[in-house]
Enzyme design. Structure first.
Site, PDB file in Angstrom:
ATOM      1  N   THR A 159       0.867  -1.190   0.000  1.00  0.00           N
ATOM      2  CA  THR A 159       0.000   0.000   0.000  1.00  0.00           C
ATOM      3  C   THR A 159       0.899   1.234   0.000  1.00  0.00           C
ATOM      4  O   THR A 159       1.381   1.645  -1.042  1.00  0.00           O
ATOM      5  CB  THR A 159      -0.972  -0.012   1.196  1.00  0.00           C
ATOM      6  OG1 THR A 159      -0.243  -0.270   2.402  1.00  0.00           O
ATOM      7  CG2 THR A 159      -2.026  -1.093   1.017  1.00  0.00           C
ATOM      8  N   LYS A 188       3.987  -6.866   4.077  1.00  0.00           N
ATOM      9  CA  LYS A 188       3.737  -5.464   3.792  1.00  0.00           C
ATOM     10  C   LYS A 188       3.418  -4.784   5.108  1.00  0.00           C
ATOM     11  O   LYS A 188       2.898  -5.413   6.047  1.00  0.00           O
ATOM     12  CB  LYS A 188       2.601  -5.272   2.783  1.00  0.00           C
ATOM     13  CG  LYS A 188       1.220  -5.740   3.213  1.00  0.00           C
ATOM     14  CD  LYS A 188       0.417  -4.805   4.087  1.00  0.00           C
ATOM     15  CE  LYS A 188       0.331  -3.417   3.496  1.00  0.00           C
ATOM     16  NZ  LYS A 188      -0.441  -2.515   4.443  1.00  0.00           N
ATOM     17  N   THR A 201      -1.490  -2.932  10.695  1.00  0.00           N
ATOM     18  CA  THR A 201      -1.597  -2.930   9.239  1.00  0.00           C
ATOM     19  C   THR A 201      -0.446  -3.631   8.587  1.00  0.00           C
ATOM     20  O   THR A 201       0.397  -3.053   7.933  1.00  0.00           O
ATOM     21  CB  THR A 201      -1.713  -1.559   8.613  1.00  0.00           C
ATOM     22  OG1 THR A 201      -2.793  -0.917   9.198  1.00  0.00           O
ATOM     23  CG2 THR A 201      -2.024  -1.586   7.142  1.00  0.00           C
ATOM     24  N   GLU A 203       5.832   4.948   7.394  1.00  0.00           N
ATOM     25  CA  GLU A 203       5.416   6.048   6.526  1.00  0.00           C
ATOM     26  C   GLU A 203       6.199   7.320   6.836  1.00  0.00           C
ATOM     27  O   GLU A 203       6.178   7.823   7.954  1.00  0.00           O
ATOM     28  CB  GLU A 203       3.919   6.290   6.681  1.00  0.00           C
ATOM     29  CG  GLU A 203       3.094   5.176   6.075  1.00  0.00           C
ATOM     30  CD  GLU A 203       1.617   5.284   6.343  1.00  0.00           C
ATOM     31  OE1 GLU A 203       0.842   4.656   5.600  1.00  0.00           O
ATOM     32  OE2 GLU A 203       1.227   5.994   7.281  1.00  0.00           O
ATOM     33  N   ASN A 222      -0.733  10.636   5.697  1.00  0.00           N
ATOM     34  CA  ASN A 222      -1.969  10.230   6.358  1.00  0.00           C
ATOM     35  C   ASN A 222      -3.056  11.305   6.306  1.00  0.00           C
ATOM     36  O   ASN A 222      -4.226  11.012   6.551  1.00  0.00           O
ATOM     37  CB  ASN A 222      -1.681   9.808   7.790  1.00  0.00           C
ATOM     38  CG  ASN A 222      -1.053   8.422   7.814  1.00  0.00           C
ATOM     39  OD1 ASN A 222      -1.735   7.420   7.640  1.00  0.00           O
ATOM     40  ND2 ASN A 222       0.261   8.369   7.980  1.00  0.00           N
ATOM     41  N   SER A 258      -8.052  10.381   0.055  1.00  0.00           N
ATOM     42  CA  SER A 258      -8.299  11.193  -1.132  1.00  0.00           C
ATOM     43  C   SER A 258      -7.115  11.236  -2.094  1.00  0.00           C
ATOM     44  O   SER A 258      -7.260  11.651  -3.211  1.00  0.00           O
ATOM     45  CB  SER A 258      -8.659  12.626  -0.711  1.00  0.00           C
ATOM     46  OG  SER A 258      -7.652  13.162   0.119  1.00  0.00           O
TER      47      SER A 258
END
Length: 394
Positions: free
Chosen positions: A144, A170, A181, A267, A389, A394
C-alpha cells in the site's frame, strides 16, 4: 543457517497481477502449494476484524492446513458487513474451484481502505487470470504505502537435509501490532505438524512483530501466516529436538528481519530505531520498556531532529508499568553514553548530533536490575508521515 537470494521453497508457486483496484500498480495475487501445507496464523486484536482475516483464521482453525492464499491491496474489505463476508467467501470458493481443492484450504487476505467494498467483477476475472509461476510479483501486489517489497530467504538444516524458508510482508503505517496494518506470509518446505507450528509462531510473534510500532494504531486486517508443505522431504520436526530448535531459530530470524523492515519503512520514516533493554527483572519488563521507547512520539520526533534529548527516553521508561529500579539506569545512543545511574552525562552535542544522522538509531538501555533482555523496533516521526496520512483516502 544461511541467508540466500529470495526464492520460493520447493513446491510453492505464486503470481501477482493488476486488476484495476489501484491505478497502475500490481494489486492482486496468490501463493499456492503443490500439496496441502501445515498452517499457522496470528491475527489482529482489533475488535473490528476484517472479513478476509476472520475467514482465514477459521480456515486454519479447521485443520491447521492451507494450500493457497489469495490477496489484494487497495481495499481492506473491512467494516463491510454481510456483503464483505460474502465477498471473501466467494473469493475462497472461486480459488478452490480453480485449484480443485477444498475451500477450507484457501486463505484470503486484503489490505487497503477500510469501509470500501471489493469490485467482485474485477476479483472474479483476476482469479481466472492468476497463474502458478516462479515470479515474485505477489510481494508487490500487497503493498500500500510501502516503498518496496520486504522479502527474505534462508537455508537451514533438518536432520542433514537442506530446507528453505522464505517470507515477505507489507506494512508501513497504522503499525502497532498485536498485529497491525501488516500482512506477513512465510513459506517453508520443512515438515512440521500444524499444531506445533502454531505454538512456535505464537511464541515468535510476541518477540518480533509484536515488538514493532510506527504510529501506535492497530489495523483491522493484520495477520501473519506460516505454511510448511514438507516438500524438502526432511524428517518431521519433533517437539524439543535439535531440529525443533533449528526450525525455531530460522523462523525467528525471518520474522525479526521482516519486523525490522516494516519499522524501517514506516510512513515518511528516515531512520530505523532499535531499542535494546538489558539487565531487566523479566523479559516482559524488558519488552514493555523497549516498545514504549520506540513508540513515544516525543522520542521519535527528537530522533528525526537529531536531538540527543535523553530526558524523553527516561521519562517514557518511567511511565511504563514495568518493574525496575529508577536509580540504576544507563542509556546510550548509537554507542554514545548519555545517562549513567539515572543521571545525565556530559557529552559533546555536535558529536551526538552527527551520530544521530545515521539511518539507524540504536538506543541501549541497561536497567542494572536483573538478567532479562528485550528488543523493539520503530522509526522517527517526520513531516511526511502527516502528509501521507492527511491525504490517504483522497
Amino acid at each position: 543457517m544461511k541467508e540466500i537470494d529470495f526464492k520460493w521453497p520447493l513446491g510453492f508457486k505464486s503470481d501477482g497481477i493488476h486488476i484495476g483496484l489501484r491505478k497502475s500498480k500490481l494489486d492482486f495475487g496468490w501463493i499456492v502449494s503443490e500439496v496441502p501445507a501445515s498452517a499457522a496464523g496470528a491475527y489482529t486484536t482489533n475488535k473490528f476484524c476484517a472479513a478476509p482475516t476472520a475467514l482465514t483464521k477459521d480456515a486454519i482453525n479447521h485443520g491447521h492446513q492451507l494450500q493457497a492464499i489469495v490477496m489484494n491491496s487497495a481495499i481492506a474489505n473491512s467494516c463491510t458487513g454481510q456483503q464483505g463476508r460474502s465477498d471473501a467467501l466467494e473469493e475462497q470458493n472461486l480459488v478452490a474451484q480453480k485449484l480443485e481443492i477444498e475451500p477450507t484450504l484457501v486463505g484470503v487476505a486484503s489490505t487497503g481502505l477500510i469501509g470500501a467494498f471489493l469490485p467482485m467483477d474485477k476479483v472474479k476475472a483476476g482469479i481466472q487470470t492468476l497463474d502458478q509461476t516462479s515470479n515474485f510479483k505477489v510481494t508487490e501486489a500487497v503493498l500500500t504505502t510501502d516503498t518496496h517489497p520486504k522479502t527474505i530467504s534462508l537455508e537451514f538444516e533438518i536432520a542433514g537435509q537442506t530446507c528453505t524458508m522464505s517470507g515477505f510482508c507489507k506494512g508501513s503505517g497504522m503499525i502497532h501490532p498485536k498485529m497491525a496494518t501488516m500482512l506477513g506470509f512465510i513459506t517453508t518446505d520443512a515438515t512440521i505438524d500444524g499444531d506445533l507450528l502454531q505454538t512456535i509462531l505464537s511464541e515468535q510473534v510476541d518477540l518480533t512483530f509484536n515488538q514493532i510500532t510506527v504510529d501506535g494504531d492497530t489495523s483491522t486486517n493484520d495477520m501473519v501466516v506460516v505454511l510448511a508443505n514438507g516438500q524438502a522431504k526432511a524428517p518431521t520436526i519433533q517437539d524439543s529436538s535439535e531440529d525443533y530448535e533449528n526450525f525455531k531459530t530460522a523462523l525467528h530470524q525471518v520474522m525479526t528481519y521482516l519486523a525490522q523492515q516494516i519499522a524501517k519503512d514506516g510512513e515518511g520514516a528516515t531512520k530505523l530505531v532499535e531499542a535494546n533493554v538489558s539487565q531487566a527483572p523479566s523479559p516482559l519488563d524488558a519488552q514493555k520498556i523497549a516498545k514504549a521507547v520506540v513508540g513515544s512520539n516525543l522520542v521519535k520526533a527528537a530522533l528525526f531532529g537529531e536531538d540527543a534529548n535523553w530526558g524523553r527516553i527516561i521519562s517514557t521508561i518511567g511511565i511504563t508499568d514495568a518493574d525496575f529500579n529508577p536509580a540504576t539506569i544507563d542509556i546510550a545512543l548509537n554507542g554514545h553514553p548519555v545517562v549513567q545511574q539515572s543521571l545525565g552525562l556530559n557529552f559533546d552535542e555536535d558529536t551526538l548530533k552527527q551520530a544521530l544522522q545515521a539511518n539507524k538509531i540504536t538506543i541501549d538501555i541497561n536497567l542494572h536490575d536483573g538478567q532479562a533482555t528485550g528488543q523493539a523496533w520503530g522509526c522517527d516521526l517526520t513531516y511526511q508521515y502527516v502528509q501521507i496520512n492527511a491525504s490517504y483516502r483522497s
